[in-house]
Design a protein around this motif. Structure first.
Motif, PDB file in Angstrom:
ATOM      1  N   THR A  41       0.815  -1.291  -0.012  1.00  0.00           N
ATOM      2  CA  THR A  41       0.050  -0.201   0.101  1.00  0.00           C
ATOM      3  C   THR A  41       0.881   1.282  -0.126  1.00  0.00           C
ATOM      4  O   THR A  41       2.089   1.185   0.133  1.00  0.00           O
ATOM      5  CB  THR A  41      -0.924   0.117   1.243  1.00  0.00           C
ATOM      6  OG1 THR A  41      -0.004   0.429   2.415  1.00  0.00           O
ATOM      7  CG2 THR A  41      -1.691  -1.357   1.575  1.00  0.00           C
ATOM      8  N   ARG A  42       0.334   2.193  -0.184  1.00  0.00           N
ATOM      9  CA  ARG A  42       1.024   3.713  -0.258  1.00  0.00           C
ATOM     10  C   ARG A  42       1.476   3.971   1.445  1.00  0.00           C
ATOM     11  O   ARG A  42       2.114   4.875   1.376  1.00  0.00           O
ATOM     12  CB  ARG A  42       0.123   4.854  -0.671  1.00  0.00           C
ATOM     13  CG  ARG A  42      -0.043   4.530  -2.328  1.00  0.00           C
ATOM     14  CD  ARG A  42      -0.755   5.933  -2.726  1.00  0.00           C
ATOM     15  NE  ARG A  42      -2.072   5.427  -3.448  1.00  0.00           N
ATOM     16  CZ  ARG A  42      -2.251   6.181  -4.474  1.00  0.00           C
ATOM     17  NH1 ARG A  42      -1.632   7.127  -4.992  1.00  0.00           N
ATOM     18  NH2 ARG A  42      -3.741   5.792  -4.921  1.00  0.00           N
ATOM     19  N   LEU A  43       1.223   3.227   2.358  1.00  0.00           N
ATOM     20  CA  LEU A  43       1.742   3.386   3.800  1.00  0.00           C
ATOM     21  C   LEU A  43       2.883   2.412   4.060  1.00  0.00           C
ATOM     22  O   LEU A  43       3.375   2.524   4.916  1.00  0.00           O
ATOM     23  CB  LEU A  43       0.472   3.379   4.900  1.00  0.00           C
ATOM     24  CG  LEU A  43      -0.388   4.541   5.082  1.00  0.00           C
ATOM     25  CD1 LEU A  43      -1.128   4.961   3.854  1.00  0.00           C
ATOM     26  CD2 LEU A  43      -1.152   4.060   6.219  1.00  0.00           C
ATOM     27  N   GLU A  44       3.238   1.626   3.053  1.00  0.00           N
ATOM     28  CA  GLU A  44       4.230   0.802   3.009  1.00  0.00           C
ATOM     29  C   GLU A  44       5.402   1.102   3.807  1.00  0.00           C
ATOM     30  O   GLU A  44       5.988   0.417   4.515  1.00  0.00           O
ATOM     31  CB  GLU A  44       4.643   0.330   1.650  1.00  0.00           C
ATOM     32  CG  GLU A  44       5.560  -0.819   1.607  1.00  0.00           C
ATOM     33  CD  GLU A  44       5.665  -1.545   0.031  1.00  0.00           C
ATOM     34  OE1 GLU A  44       5.453  -2.722  -0.053  1.00  0.00           O
ATOM     35  OE2 GLU A  44       5.783  -0.569  -0.872  1.00  0.00           O
ATOM     36  N   ARG A  45       5.855   2.376   3.457  1.00  0.00           N
ATOM     37  CA  ARG A  45       7.279   2.965   4.140  1.00  0.00           C
ATOM     38  C   ARG A  45       6.885   3.959   5.437  1.00  0.00           C
ATOM     39  O   ARG A  45       7.680   4.432   5.917  1.00  0.00           O
ATOM     40  CB  ARG A  45       7.976   3.435   3.201  1.00  0.00           C
ATOM     41  CG  ARG A  45       8.854   2.575   2.498  1.00  0.00           C
ATOM     42  CD  ARG A  45       9.981   3.114   1.484  1.00  0.00           C
ATOM     43  NE  ARG A  45       9.396   3.657   0.432  1.00  0.00           N
ATOM     44  CZ  ARG A  45       9.090   2.850  -0.859  1.00  0.00           C
ATOM     45  NH1 ARG A  45       9.591   1.400  -0.740  1.00  0.00           N
ATOM     46  NH2 ARG A  45       8.503   3.326  -1.729  1.00  0.00           N
ATOM     47  N   ALA A  46       5.725   3.806   5.814  1.00  0.00           N
ATOM     48  CA  ALA A  46       5.432   4.830   7.079  1.00  0.00           C
ATOM     49  C   ALA A  46       5.920   4.223   8.466  1.00  0.00           C
ATOM     50  O   ALA A  46       6.067   3.035   8.524  1.00  0.00           O
ATOM     51  CB  ALA A  46       3.825   4.655   7.162  1.00  0.00           C
ATOM     52  N   PRO A  47       6.608   4.975   9.168  1.00  0.00           N
ATOM     53  CA  PRO A  47       7.184   4.487  10.165  1.00  0.00           C
ATOM     54  C   PRO A  47       6.033   4.061  11.303  1.00  0.00           C
ATOM     55  O   PRO A  47       5.058   4.669  11.347  1.00  0.00           O
ATOM     56  CB  PRO A  47       7.879   5.911  10.855  1.00  0.00           C
ATOM     57  CG  PRO A  47       7.192   6.952  10.201  1.00  0.00           C
ATOM     58  CD  PRO A  47       6.811   6.491   8.917  1.00  0.00           C
ATOM     59  N   ILE A  48       6.494   3.094  12.066  1.00  0.00           N
ATOM     60  CA  ILE A  48       5.528   2.597  12.893  1.00  0.00           C
ATOM     61  C   ILE A  48       6.019   3.148  14.288  1.00  0.00           C
ATOM     62  O   ILE A  48       6.957   2.660  14.819  1.00  0.00           O
ATOM     63  CB  ILE A  48       5.204   1.042  12.950  1.00  0.00           C
ATOM     64  CG1 ILE A  48       4.745   0.730  11.634  1.00  0.00           C
ATOM     65  CG2 ILE A  48       4.290   0.570  14.104  1.00  0.00           C
ATOM     66  CD1 ILE A  48       4.552  -0.712  11.183  1.00  0.00           C
ATOM     67  N   VAL A  49       5.451   3.944  15.005  1.00  0.00           N
ATOM     68  CA  VAL A  49       5.779   4.346  16.532  1.00  0.00           C
ATOM     69  C   VAL A  49       5.146   3.869  17.711  1.00  0.00           C
ATOM     70  O   VAL A  49       3.897   4.237  17.690  1.00  0.00           O
ATOM     71  CB  VAL A  49       5.828   5.983  16.412  1.00  0.00           C
ATOM     72  CG1 VAL A  49       6.531   6.589  17.643  1.00  0.00           C
ATOM     73  CG2 VAL A  49       6.482   6.502  15.140  1.00  0.00           C
ATOM     74  N   PRO A  50       5.666   2.994  18.379  1.00  0.00           N
ATOM     75  CA  PRO A  50       5.120   2.565  19.536  1.00  0.00           C
ATOM     76  C   PRO A  50       4.984   3.681  20.557  1.00  0.00           C
ATOM     77  O   PRO A  50       5.778   4.279  20.837  1.00  0.00           O
ATOM     78  CB  PRO A  50       5.676   1.269  20.103  1.00  0.00           C
ATOM     79  CG  PRO A  50       6.517   0.983  18.996  1.00  0.00           C
ATOM     80  CD  PRO A  50       7.137   2.482  18.210  1.00  0.00           C
ATOM     81  N   CYS A  51       3.787   3.754  21.276  1.00  0.00           N
ATOM     82  CA  CYS A  51       3.631   5.029  22.322  1.00  0.00           C
ATOM     83  C   CYS A  51       2.528   4.672  23.318  1.00  0.00           C
ATOM     84  O   CYS A  51       1.700   3.888  23.042  1.00  0.00           O
ATOM     85  CB  CYS A  51       3.555   6.477  21.521  1.00  0.00           C
ATOM     86  SG  CYS A  51       2.103   6.305  20.514  1.00  0.00           S
ATOM     87  N   SER A  52       2.693   5.498  24.210  1.00  0.00           N
ATOM     88  CA  SER A  52       1.488   5.141  25.106  1.00  0.00           C
ATOM     89  C   SER A  52       1.062   6.572  25.773  1.00  0.00           C
ATOM     90  O   SER A  52       1.925   7.510  26.077  1.00  0.00           O
ATOM     91  CB  SER A  52       1.953   4.311  26.538  1.00  0.00           C
ATOM     92  OG  SER A  52       1.276   4.602  27.847  1.00  0.00           O
ATOM     93  N   SER A  53      -0.220   6.865  25.914  1.00  0.00           N
ATOM     94  CA  SER A  53      -0.780   7.796  26.512  1.00  0.00           C
ATOM     95  C   SER A  53      -0.856   7.978  27.819  1.00  0.00           C
ATOM     96  O   SER A  53      -0.845   8.914  28.593  1.00  0.00           O
ATOM     97  CB  SER A  53      -2.184   8.322  25.747  1.00  0.00           C
ATOM     98  OG  SER A  53      -2.910   7.194  26.141  1.00  0.00           O
ATOM     99  N   VAL A  54      -0.591   6.730  28.384  1.00  0.00           N
ATOM    100  CA  VAL A  54      -0.390   6.676  30.100  1.00  0.00           C
ATOM    101  C   VAL A  54       0.888   7.132  30.422  1.00  0.00           C
ATOM    102  O   VAL A  54       1.013   7.780  31.480  1.00  0.00           O
ATOM    103  CB  VAL A  54      -0.956   5.235  30.305  1.00  0.00           C
ATOM    104  CG1 VAL A  54      -0.740   4.974  31.942  1.00  0.00           C
ATOM    105  CG2 VAL A  54      -2.495   5.056  30.047  1.00  0.00           C
TER     106      VAL A  54
END
Ligand code: GTP
Ligand code: MG
Length: 597
Positions: A120-133
């Motif tokens: 998909t066109r999101l193929e190279r999007a960075p995946i950023v783990p995060c927590s709002s807590v």
């Protein structure tokens, strides 16, 4: 969103109570660089996908959220399909609730999401783990957003402004306010705006971006527009706010579409569809060019008919959902907002050429496709300027743009027409302009417009290919002459011999002299027409003039005195005097003729 922007985009009481987003929400924040970024928060739940579509329509940068504990869900897949077919210029994936899972699960989730994004066109999007807590990963998320903004292609900012309205509300004291994402060009306070497709006009009383009042708003940003003298009922989500005359709503357009990869049933021409473009939703019917149905991931050129008009741009992205099954089935790109009738000619080459064009070259394509287009239509149909069409090769004639081949064809047609006219009527000065117009209107590419025909003719005159005299046109080579024609010599001799009482025009016609011949001998000066029915030789008229100069000294001369002096009858004497009156040689006072005006 709350953690990132300090704002809760969920506004509705029901959203707060149920803990989920139902309608669009808005929030914004400053990134570490100081750059401000606005968010359109869209619902995740599949029941509210229509609202989601209204929000993402005009947006090309995506913050895609997947919860680490739940992982990829069916709505994740549909949202991905939607942003993929809409086309994105940048994306970041936030993997939230990082605090809810252990390291191994997180890694597994990240891998899972990565594999879903593949292709998909999101193929190279960075995946950023995060927590709002815990706040973990939020700095990384901000910097990923910063990078996405920095790398995004600069948006169009000096074209036609357009705001797809996504919310309409009333503020006590201020009146009606519409919000939406502004693209294309700026809007300013005090300007007259146009709402489409209704055509409603209203003055812009105020503008706000992120709750700050502005004198002018610039693309791309979230803008709230306060419209003077507009009732809330006159506006709806999906309408477009723009400047008068710059856009034209359409309910029939052509596009290239691609079906989604997870398509469960082939896409057919029989189905009822919903089109989502900008913030608009419309019932749509589909006609597939060159195929009867489409399988997953397939591309085709199509013609789409809408139940109500919508404002679409060239290369605008849209989503198609099947109305019955409520599934996202395809997405596409608008190629022609005002397609020609499809009789006979194959539309695919034209659409392919458009798909390969940019906005500037599209202006020229439009002129080439149509043969002749008004400059204002070029702007409203492409967003490009007339000068772009000229740069591509179009010829500008007054307010029209023409393809050189049509201009040449018109020139050839007129030349042929005049050549055969001159051959047929050698004694006529030329063809009446009105007849030339009729001949042009028989041209295939709709040159029937009178203004266009006149523009084309005056262009030929300017180029020296045609000479205009009075209401007629002729070829420069056509010189009207009666010299050397026996019938003309006979006519002149006959009139001369019979003076001062020559046969009338009516009598000459009966004697077999053509009207054209008489007109031509007069045009050449071999005879003078002093009244509709009387011709004399120039020699006779000169003698009459000498005589009147002698006779009309004060106190003047009567008609009968003049008649006797010249030796003719009243039938001729009166028209001669009237001819002199008209020339200003004599004037009438009672029964007398006197010299001068
Ligand atoms: N533990 C934990 N809970 C979170 C985190 N992020 C969100 N939540 C909780 O998850 C619930 C849903 O969060 P929302 O932000 O409303 O989720 P959403 O994606 O906007 O949901 P929709 O609007 O329905 O699509 C809320 O109760 C949040 O407090 C996180 O990082 N960690
Ligand atoms: Mg939400």
């Amino acid at each position: 969103m709350l953690r990132l922007t300090g704002m809760d985009p969920d506004r509705l009481a029901e959203e707060k109570r149920r803990g989920l987003t139902i309608d669009l929400g808005f929030a914004w924040c400053a990134l570490p660089s100081g750059r401000e970024v606005g968010f359109v928060d869209v619902p995740g739940h599949e029941r509210f996908i229509r609202n989601m579509l209204a929000g993402v329509g005009p947006v090309r940068l995506v913050l895609f959220v997947v919860a680490a504990d739940e992982g990829w869900k069916p709505q994740s897949e549909e949202h991905l399909e939607i942003v993929d077919v809409l086309g994105v210029s940048g994306a970041v994936v936030a993997m939230t609730k990082r605090d809810m899972v252990d390291e191994a699960t997180l890694e597994k989730r990240v891998r899972e999401v990565r594999s879903k994004l593949a292709g998909t066109r999101l193929e190279r999007a960075p995946i950023v783990p995060c927590s709002s807590v815990t706040g973990h990963g939020l700095d990384e998320l901000r910097s990923a957003l910063e990078t996405m903004l920095a790398e995004a292609p600069p948006p169009e900012t000096s074209g036609r402004p357009r705001q797809f309205i996504d919310r309409v509300f009333t503020i006590k004291g201020a009146g009606t306010v519409v919000t939406g994402t502004l693209t294309g060009g700026p809007l300013a306070v005090g300007e007259e705006a146009e709402v489409l497709p209704t055509g409603h006009r209203a003055r812009i009383r105020g503008l706000q971006t992120h709750k700050r009042s502005l004198e002018s708003a610039h693309p791309i940003s979230r803008v709230a527009v306060n419209l003077a003298g507009t009732a809330r009922a006159e506006l709806a989500r999906g309408d477009v706010l723009t400047l008068p005359g710059q856009w034209r709503p359409t309910s029939l357009f052509e596009a290239r579409i691609r079906t989604v990869r997870g398509l469960a049933h082939p896409l057919t021409q029989k189905g009822d569809y919903k089109l989502y473009a900008g913030s608009a939703e419309r019932d749509a019917r589909l006609r597939i060019y060159g195929a009867t149905e489409m399988t997953p991931g397939m591309e085709a050129y199509v013609r789409i008919t809408l139940a109500r008009p919508v404002v679409l741009d060239f290369k605008e992205s849209f989503v198609l959902r099947e109305a019955g099954r409520q599934e996202t089935v395809a997405g596409g790109e608008v190629l022609d907002v005002d397609p020609p009738h499809v009789h006979g000619s194959d539309p695919v080459p034209r659409l392919r050429a458009r798909a390969e064009s940019g906005r500037g070259s599209l202006a020229w394509r439009l002129v080439e496709d149509r043969g002749a287009v008004r400059a204002v239509d070029v702007f409203a149909l492409t967003g490009a300027r007339a000068s772009d069409a000229v740069a591509g090769g179009a010829i500008r004639i007054e307010s029209w743009l023409l393809s050189p081949s049509v201009a040449q064809e018109v020139a050839r047609r007129i030349a042929d027409l005049l050549a055969s006219y001159h051959a047929e009527h050698p004694l006529r000065l030329g063809l009446e302009v009105a007849e030339a117009r009729v001949a042009l209107s028989e041209h295939k590419s709709g040159l029937s417009d009178v203004a266009l025909a006149d523009a084309l003719l005056s262009n030929l005159v300017q180029l020296g290919q045609v000479v205009r005299e009075g209401t007629t046109i002729r070829l420069p080579s056509h010189v009207l002459t009666t010299i050397g024609r026996a019938d003309a010599d006979r006519l002149v001799a006959l009139v001369a011999a019979a003076e001062p009482t020559p046969p009338t025009v009516k009598e000459l016609r009966i004697m077999g002299f053509a009207a054209d011949l008489m007109k031509a001998t007069c045009a050449e000066g071999r005879l003078i027409q002093i009244s509709p029915d009387i011709l004399f030789t120039p020699g006779f008229v000169a003698r009459a003039e000498l005589l009147i100069r002698e006779l009309a000294e004060p106190p003047g001369v009567t008609v009968s005195a003049f008649r006797e002096a010249i030796g003719t009858s009243r039938k001729y004497a009166l028209p001669i005097l009237e001819y002199f009156d008209a020339k200003g040689l004599t004037r009438r006072e009672g029964d007398m003729r006197l010299l001068g005006r």
